[in-house]
Design an enzyme around this catalytic site. Structure first.
Site, PDB file in Angstrom:
ATOM      1  N   GLU A 115       0.777  -1.113  -0.142  1.00 15.00           N
ATOM      2  CA  GLU A 115      -0.152  -0.047   0.069  1.00 15.00           C
ATOM      3  C   GLU A 115       0.843   1.324  -0.095  1.00 15.00           C
ATOM      4  O   GLU A 115       0.400   2.272  -0.671  1.00 15.00           O
ATOM      5  CB  GLU A 115      -1.098  -0.013   1.184  1.00 15.00           C
ATOM      6  CG  GLU A 115      -2.120  -1.045   1.210  1.00 15.00           C
ATOM      7  CD  GLU A 115      -2.983  -0.789   0.064  1.00 15.00           C
ATOM      8  OE1 GLU A 115      -3.096   0.109  -0.580  1.00 15.00           O
ATOM      9  OE2 GLU A 115      -4.094  -1.637  -0.063  1.00 15.00           O
ATOM     10  N   SER A 116       1.840   1.226   0.842  1.00 10.90           N
ATOM     11  CA  SER A 116       2.679   2.661   1.007  1.00 10.90           C
ATOM     12  C   SER A 116       4.070   2.448   1.022  1.00 10.90           C
ATOM     13  O   SER A 116       4.768   3.455   0.844  1.00 10.90           O
ATOM     14  CB  SER A 116       2.253   3.295   2.319  1.00 10.90           C
ATOM     15  OG  SER A 116       2.824   2.479   3.340  1.00 10.90           O
TER      16      SER A 116
END
Length: 269
Positions: A114-115
């Protein structure tokens, strides 16, 4: 304890099943950033993991390379295993996993996808932080703005972000017991999309590829993997390093796809 073991076993089996043919390609660019995809998007991408084989992260080198890789650390291996923020937030990940009866490896895999371990990451659609949560999703789980901070600002706090994401993943697991492919698909596309397609992964190439990528990362972070056993975490700063997840088939901002509470939020270039 038996319940926990049974739950984790079911999680492992379901994730391994959905990723039976999830190939992963990748490369490290000149800036030291890691790029991953489920397709060979151009000549820079090399096959690092075949979905139909047991994944040994110690051999994260292009599979067409004739040089023996055993015992050698490659850039991608170091990036995923030694990222400073992975160690920095390990206690928060473990605490959230224990609170909501989740496998820490799953939280790590989602965070990586995700990040890229970046607490300040913000997607074009407004998903925030390590686990890339939308403010509406956080509000759904009780996070409120106050005079000092908005919900978006509060989501930049790693503890808050990780805990709400873990709570959301637990809710999704309760909705889809022993169907972790649907848990991941829901996290990416929203529960509404899953329900729209009769509790199946929706036919969005992005979501299908997202499930494959997170599943492969989950396998890397399993405690029994060579990867997890041999991770040596660096103390260097991580500001300039990140993972770029290229999800073939990503829907554009004008898509009419049914997304109820979590926009597809994987970090992209």
């Amino acid at each position: 304890m038996n319940i926990v073991r049974t739950s984790l076993l079911a999680l492992s089996l379901s994730l391994l099943c959905i990723a039976a043919h999830a190939d992963v390609y990748g490369y490290i660019d000149a800036n030291g950033d890691a790029h991953f995809a489920t397709e060979k998007l151009d000549q820079r991408y090399q096959l690092f993991a075949r979905g139909d084989q047991v994944l040994n992260a110690a051999r994260l080198v292009p599979l067409n390379n004739s040089e023996e890789a055993t015992g050698k650390e490659t850039p991608l291996f170091r990036y995923l295993s030694q990222h400073p923020n992975l160690k920095k937030y390990e206690t928060l990940l473990n605490d959230a996993a224990n609170e909501f009866n989740l496998d820490p490896a799953l939280l790590k895999a989602v965070m990586a996808a995700e990040s890229g371990f970046n607490p300040n990451a913000v997607s074009p659609k407004g998903a925030i932080g390590l686990m890339q949560l939308m403010p509406a999703t956080a509000e759904r789980f009780g996070l409120q703005a106050d005079r000092k901070k908005s919900i978006a600002q509060k989501l930049t706090d790693p503890k808050t972000n990780i805990r709400i994401a873990a709570r959301y993943l637990r809710l999704l697991r309760d909705m889809y017991p022993n169907q972790q492919h649907l848990v991941l698909a829901s996290y990416n596309a929203g529960e509404g999309a899953i329900q729209k397609y009769n509790n199946a992964i929706p036919p969005y190439p992005e979501t299908r590829n997202y499930v494959k990528l997170v599943t492969q990362f989950y396998k890397l972070y399993q405690p029994t993997s060579h990867f997890a056993d041999n991770a040596v975490f660096s103390s260097r700063r991580s500001d300039s390093k990140r993972i770029h997840m290229i999800i073939p088939g990503r829907r554009d901002s004008n898509s009419s796809a049914d997304i109820s509470s979590a926009y597809p939020i994987t970090s992209i270039e």
